[in-house]
Design a protein around this motif. Sequence first.
Motif, PDB file in Angstrom:
ATOM      1  N   LYS A 183      81.187  45.490 -46.611  1.00 28.47           N
ATOM      2  CA  LYS A 183      81.419  46.893 -46.962  1.00 28.47           C
ATOM      3  C   LYS A 183      82.669  47.024 -47.847  1.00 28.47           C
ATOM      4  O   LYS A 183      82.702  47.789 -48.808  1.00 28.47           O
ATOM      5  CB  LYS A 183      81.628  47.745 -45.691  1.00 28.47           C
ATOM      6  CG  LYS A 183      80.449  47.700 -44.736  1.00 28.47           C
ATOM      7  CD  LYS A 183      79.351  48.661 -45.185  1.00 28.47           C
ATOM      8  CE  LYS A 183      78.321  48.886 -44.109  1.00 28.47           C
ATOM      9  NZ  LYS A 183      77.012  48.300 -44.396  1.00 28.47           N
ATOM     10  N   VAL A 184      83.720  46.256 -47.484  1.00 31.76           N
ATOM     11  CA  VAL A 184      84.955  46.308 -48.270  1.00 31.76           C
ATOM     12  C   VAL A 184      84.703  45.790 -49.686  1.00 31.76           C
ATOM     13  O   VAL A 184      85.135  46.396 -50.674  1.00 31.76           O
ATOM     14  CB  VAL A 184      86.090  45.501 -47.571  1.00 31.76           C
ATOM     15  CG1 VAL A 184      87.299  45.357 -48.482  1.00 31.76           C
ATOM     16  CG2 VAL A 184      86.509  46.174 -46.255  1.00 31.76           C
ATOM     17  N   ASP A 185      83.944  44.683 -49.793  1.00 34.49           N
ATOM     18  CA  ASP A 185      83.640  44.128 -51.127  1.00 34.49           C
ATOM     19  C   ASP A 185      82.884  45.146 -51.988  1.00 34.49           C
ATOM     20  O   ASP A 185      83.185  45.320 -53.169  1.00 34.49           O
ATOM     21  CB  ASP A 185      82.816  42.836 -50.994  1.00 34.49           C
ATOM     22  CG  ASP A 185      83.667  41.687 -50.435  1.00 34.49           C
ATOM     23  OD1 ASP A 185      84.911  41.840 -50.421  1.00 34.49           O
ATOM     24  OD2 ASP A 185      83.106  40.663 -50.002  1.00 34.49           O
ATOM     25  N   ALA A 186      81.921  45.830 -51.373  1.00 33.38           N
ATOM     26  CA  ALA A 186      81.138  46.820 -52.122  1.00 33.38           C
ATOM     27  C   ALA A 186      82.043  47.980 -52.553  1.00 33.38           C
ATOM     28  O   ALA A 186      81.957  48.475 -53.677  1.00 33.38           O
ATOM     29  CB  ALA A 186      80.005  47.349 -51.238  1.00 33.38           C
ATOM     30  N   PHE A 187      82.943  48.365 -51.659  1.00 39.19           N
ATOM     31  CA  PHE A 187      83.860  49.465 -51.951  1.00 39.19           C
ATOM     32  C   PHE A 187      84.775  49.091 -53.132  1.00 39.19           C
ATOM     33  O   PHE A 187      84.989  49.873 -54.051  1.00 39.19           O
ATOM     34  CB  PHE A 187      84.693  49.774 -50.698  1.00 39.19           C
ATOM     35  CG  PHE A 187      85.753  50.814 -50.915  1.00 39.19           C
ATOM     36  CD1 PHE A 187      85.436  52.160 -50.978  1.00 39.19           C
ATOM     37  CD2 PHE A 187      87.086  50.446 -51.077  1.00 39.19           C
ATOM     38  CE1 PHE A 187      86.419  53.128 -51.188  1.00 39.19           C
ATOM     39  CE2 PHE A 187      88.074  51.399 -51.290  1.00 39.19           C
ATOM     40  CZ  PHE A 187      87.736  52.743 -51.341  1.00 39.19           C
ATOM     41  N   ILE A 188      85.283  47.841 -53.104  1.00 37.36           N
ATOM     42  CA  ILE A 188      86.185  47.389 -54.179  1.00 37.36           C
ATOM     43  C   ILE A 188      85.439  47.397 -55.516  1.00 37.36           C
ATOM     44  O   ILE A 188      85.953  47.873 -56.537  1.00 37.36           O
ATOM     45  CB  ILE A 188      86.733  45.970 -53.867  1.00 37.36           C
ATOM     46  CG1 ILE A 188      87.655  46.027 -52.639  1.00 37.36           C
ATOM     47  CG2 ILE A 188      87.483  45.392 -55.074  1.00 37.36           C
ATOM     48  CD1 ILE A 188      88.132  44.676 -52.120  1.00 37.36           C
ATOM     49  N   ALA A 189      84.191  46.885 -55.490  1.00 36.92           N
ATOM     50  CA  ALA A 189      83.398  46.798 -56.728  1.00 36.92           C
ATOM     51  C   ALA A 189      83.175  48.192 -57.327  1.00 36.92           C
ATOM     52  O   ALA A 189      83.199  48.375 -58.545  1.00 36.92           O
ATOM     53  CB  ALA A 189      82.069  46.115 -56.434  1.00 36.92           C
ATOM     54  N   ALA A 190      83.003  49.196 -56.451  1.00 41.09           N
ATOM     55  CA  ALA A 190      82.705  50.541 -56.935  1.00 41.09           C
ATOM     56  C   ALA A 190      83.964  51.314 -57.363  1.00 41.09           C
ATOM     57  O   ALA A 190      83.871  52.322 -58.043  1.00 41.09           O
ATOM     58  CB  ALA A 190      81.975  51.327 -55.832  1.00 41.09           C
ATOM     59  N   ASN A 191      85.156  50.843 -56.928  1.00 46.24           N
ATOM     60  CA  ASN A 191      86.388  51.606 -57.196  1.00 46.24           C
ATOM     61  C   ASN A 191      87.463  50.747 -57.869  1.00 46.24           C
ATOM     62  O   ASN A 191      88.647  50.883 -57.574  1.00 46.24           O
ATOM     63  CB  ASN A 191      86.961  52.163 -55.882  1.00 46.24           C
ATOM     64  CG  ASN A 191      86.047  53.192 -55.245  1.00 46.24           C
ATOM     65  OD1 ASN A 191      86.026  54.345 -55.646  1.00 46.24           O
ATOM     66  ND2 ASN A 191      85.265  52.767 -54.263  1.00 46.24           N
TER      67      ASN A 191
END
Length: 535
Positions: free
Chosen positions: A485-493
């Motif tokens: 979830k953190v990786d996806a969040f970083i990729a999006a922001n």
Amino acid sequence: MLDNAKNTPELPPEIARRRTFAIISHPDAGKTTLTEKFLLYGGAIQMAGQVRAKGEARRSRSDFIKMEQERGISVSASAMSFEFSDFWFNLVDTPGHSDFSEDTYRTLTAVDAAVMVIDGAKGVESQTQKLFEVCRLRDLPILTFCNKMDRESRDTFDIIDEIQQNLAIDVAPASWPIGMGREFLGCYDMLHDRLELMSRGDRNIRAQSVKISGLDDPKIAEHVPPHLLSKLREEIEMARELLPAFERKAFAEGTMTPIWFGSAINSFGVQELMTGIAEFGPEPQVRPAEPRQISPDETKVSGFVFKVQANMDPKHRDRVAFVRLCSGHFMRGMKLKHVRSGKPMAISNPVMFLANDRELAEDAWAGDIIGIPNHGQLRIGDSLTEGEDLKFTGLPSFAPELLQSVRAGDPMKAKHLEKALTQFAEEGAAKVLKPLIGSGWIVGVVGQLQFEVLASRIETEYGLPVRMEPTQFTSARWVQGARDKVDAFIAANKGHMAADHDGDPVFLTRLQWDIDRVVRDYPDITLRATKEMQV
């Protein structure tokens, strides 16, 4: 915390005589003077210097930065050990300035009690209140010293009332002032029925003590003029009716503070305060840690780093890590496990700060504070043990409230800048963030003054002029959640992301709206304003 007396482990005599405490106050309440007098009574120095326009008074004005660069004063004052009668005192000084509150907070994790100094004329000031709240969070026992009674100060009942109102703590008078300002003669010691008389002649002379049997003893009249004596009897009668008597248990739980009155500059009231610390102050306490708490009577050595001071000797680029020992009997040359890296460390030249000198510490006990010179292996929050994997908890790192981007004046020196910034991040002087997009660094601090201290230290210690510039971001939050979830969040922001010096992901915000958006759109992600050091 084991509260009642019978649950507390019986400590070895060397540990039981340790008293480790911090001094907290608003700038200019007389903290440095009090520290000097402690050393005078502890026999560590022969003659107490006068602070007047040096030290603390200067610390609250602009020379503060100069002083922080020289690092001399705040370092020699950051931890001192000395003997007082049968006790061994470890005294930790805290910066009075609010911009360094995080440093103070961490210092308070390493002590078992706090001495709060207030100015008799000004009462409880804003910074005292903030520091007091930190002690409150940790249930630290607090002893209060009301200083500067030899100047015109406020009515004694007013001062006590203000402490009770503002700090929501019971106040039990341990001494009562006789007169004030020019008429200040000394104090009546309410715990031991003694008259303590101040000598105005020599400031390094200890107060004269007269043993009396209660306030009706005719001996009092020989020392106290009639108008002050009748006022003293009246006030003490009122105090005994209106104010609580000192209770050890309430003090140990942090709900009651005994108060002494005095004048540190005239060496008056200091000895009574020290006797109070020795008599009532807690011995080394049980420490919270993962996976279990650590009791001071355990035979194996353990401790944690609560402060790192870099470049104490600029020629050697050394750093001294201040370690609070939590258990055992430490001997010089011991090999201890550095838990974060898993490697053993031979501690061959630990130092103790005795008054203003650094001396090699041949041995130390639980409750003591030692300095370990090293070249960057030790960071704040690190644990040292005799082999067990322990992590001491309760050492927080706070999200910065002010952010600026920093660049080296000379683009060729970007590498040097990185090294300097990493060092300050490890020292806990600032948060250093590397944005995912773009070059450059972002520095985050709690108070504006820290930017100035940082820029001048980078220039003096590394010879690197730097430019600090405003950034579009106003605050930072650590990102927590499941790995994917953190990786996806970083990729999006990506435009909002940075990494701190531990490599943990940090979300940079411009407005409260950014935080609200994350809370709304990413239910699996938590944004945190604090993190434990060295998880």
